[in-house]
Write a protein that holds these residues in place. Structure first.
Motif, PDB file in Angstrom:
ATOM      1  N   LYS A  83       0.995  -1.192  -0.010  1.00 45.67           N
ATOM      2  CA  LYS A  83       0.168   0.025  -0.053  1.00 45.67           C
ATOM      3  C   LYS A  83       0.914   1.147   0.004  1.00 45.67           C
ATOM      4  CE  LYS A  83      -4.275  -2.077   1.933  1.00 45.67           C
ATOM      5  NZ  LYS A  83      -4.214  -2.997   2.571  1.00 45.67           N
ATOM      6  N   ARG A  84       2.029   1.170  -0.104  1.00 48.84           N
ATOM      7  CA  ARG A  84       3.087   2.182  -0.105  1.00 48.84           C
ATOM      8  C   ARG A  84       2.832   3.211  -1.115  1.00 48.84           C
ATOM      9  NH1 ARG A  84       9.004   0.499   0.937  1.00 48.84           N
ATOM     10  NH2 ARG A  84       8.721  -0.551  -0.850  1.00 48.84           N
ATOM     11  N   PHE A  87       0.666   6.031  -0.404  1.00 46.08           N
ATOM     12  CA  PHE A  87       1.136   7.215   0.640  1.00 46.08           C
ATOM     13  C   PHE A  87       1.457   8.334  -0.205  1.00 46.08           C
ATOM     14  CE2 PHE A  87       4.682   9.267   2.667  1.00 46.08           C
ATOM     15  CZ  PHE A  87       4.218   9.463   4.128  1.00 46.08           C
ATOM     16  N   LYS A  88       0.998   9.584   0.071  1.00 52.55           N
ATOM     17  CA  LYS A  88       1.260  10.921  -0.591  1.00 52.55           C
ATOM     18  C   LYS A  88       1.937  11.773   0.655  1.00 52.55           C
ATOM     19  CE  LYS A  88      -1.064   9.483  -4.076  1.00 52.55           C
ATOM     20  NZ  LYS A  88      -0.329   8.452  -4.906  1.00 52.55           N
ATOM     21  N   SER A  89       3.177  11.993   0.279  1.00 51.54           N
ATOM     22  CA  SER A  89       3.969  12.615   1.443  1.00 51.54           C
ATOM     23  C   SER A  89       3.406  14.095   1.603  1.00 51.54           C
ATOM     24  CB  SER A  89       5.408  12.661   0.855  1.00 51.54           C
ATOM     25  OG  SER A  89       5.613  13.435   0.000  1.00 51.54           O
ATOM     26  N   LEU A  91       0.139  14.954   1.505  1.00 50.43           N
ATOM     27  CA  LEU A  91      -0.870  14.824   2.287  1.00 50.43           C
ATOM     28  C   LEU A  91      -0.717  13.915   3.606  1.00 50.43           C
ATOM     29  CD1 LEU A  91      -3.929  14.769   2.445  1.00 50.43           C
ATOM     30  CD2 LEU A  91      -4.077  12.849   1.071  1.00 50.43           C
ATOM     31  N   HIS A  92       0.157  12.974   3.710  1.00 48.40           N
ATOM     32  CA  HIS A  92       0.184  12.149   4.879  1.00 48.40           C
ATOM     33  C   HIS A  92       1.654  12.309   5.494  1.00 48.40           C
ATOM     34  CE1 HIS A  92      -2.443   9.858   1.854  1.00 48.40           C
ATOM     35  NE2 HIS A  92      -3.163  10.035   3.110  1.00 48.40           N
ATOM     36  N   GLY A  93       2.494  13.167   5.152  1.00 50.85           N
ATOM     37  CA  GLY A  93       3.823  13.247   5.382  1.00 50.85           C
ATOM     38  C   GLY A  93       4.123  14.096   6.995  1.00 50.85           C
ATOM     39  N   GLY A  94       3.071  14.554   7.185  1.00 49.35           N
ATOM     40  CA  GLY A  94       3.123  15.270   8.496  1.00 49.35           C
ATOM     41  C   GLY A  94       4.128  16.421   8.644  1.00 49.35           C
ATOM     42  N   PRO A  97       6.683  17.482   5.080  1.00 53.24           N
ATOM     43  CA  PRO A  97       5.900  17.597   3.420  1.00 53.24           C
ATOM     44  C   PRO A  97       6.947  17.577   2.351  1.00 53.24           C
ATOM     45  CG  PRO A  97       6.033  19.793   4.682  1.00 53.24           C
ATOM     46  CD  PRO A  97       6.641  18.606   5.490  1.00 53.24           C
TER      47      PRO A  97
END
Ligand SMILES: [Zn+2]
Length: 99
Positions: A83-84, A87-89, A91-94, A97
Motif C-alpha cells: 500500500k506504499r 502514501f502521498k508525502s 498529504l500524509h507526510g506530517g 512535507p
C-alpha cells in the motif's frame, strides 16, 4: 519515583541445531535465522500432557523438514509495502512535507 539498578541478565549466547549440530554464536547471521520452538503440551497432546517440547532448527534443517509447507512471503507481500503507493508525502507526510 523510580530508582534504577543494573542486574546481569541471561541471554542465549549460542544455538546448536538439533538435527545437524550446526552451531551459531549470537553475533552471527545464522544465529538470527534459527527457529526455536518451545511449548508446554496441553491435555490430549501426542507428546504427553504438560510435557515441555523443544527443538532448535537452523534454517537449512527448517527448510528440509518443513519446506513444502512453509508459507514464505516476500517483503512486497506485506500489507504496508503493497500500500506504499497510496502514501502521498504532501498529504500524509506530517512534519516532512514535499519540498
Ligand atoms: Zn540444522
Amino acid at each position: 519515583v523510580k530508582r534504577l539498578t543494573v542486574e546481569p541478565v541471561s541471554v542465549v549466547r549460542q544455538l546448536a541445531c538439533d538435527p545437524c549440530g550446526l552451531v551459531a554464536l549470537r553475533n552471527e547471521t545464522e544465529f538470527f535465522e534459527f527457529t526455536c520452538i518451545g511449548y508446554v503440551a496441553g491435555y490430549g497432546s501426542i507428546c504427553g500432557d504438560d510435557s515441555r517440547v523443544e527443538i532448535d532448527l537452523c534454517q537449512s534443517c527448517l527448510r528440509d523438514a518443513l519446506g513444502i509447507w512453509l508459507r514464505v512471503k516476500e517483503p512486497m507481500d506485506s500489507p504496508l509495502v503493497s500500500k506504499r503507493s497510496l502514501f502521498k508525502s504532501g498529504l500524509h507526510g506530517g512534519e516532512f512535507p514535499d519540498e
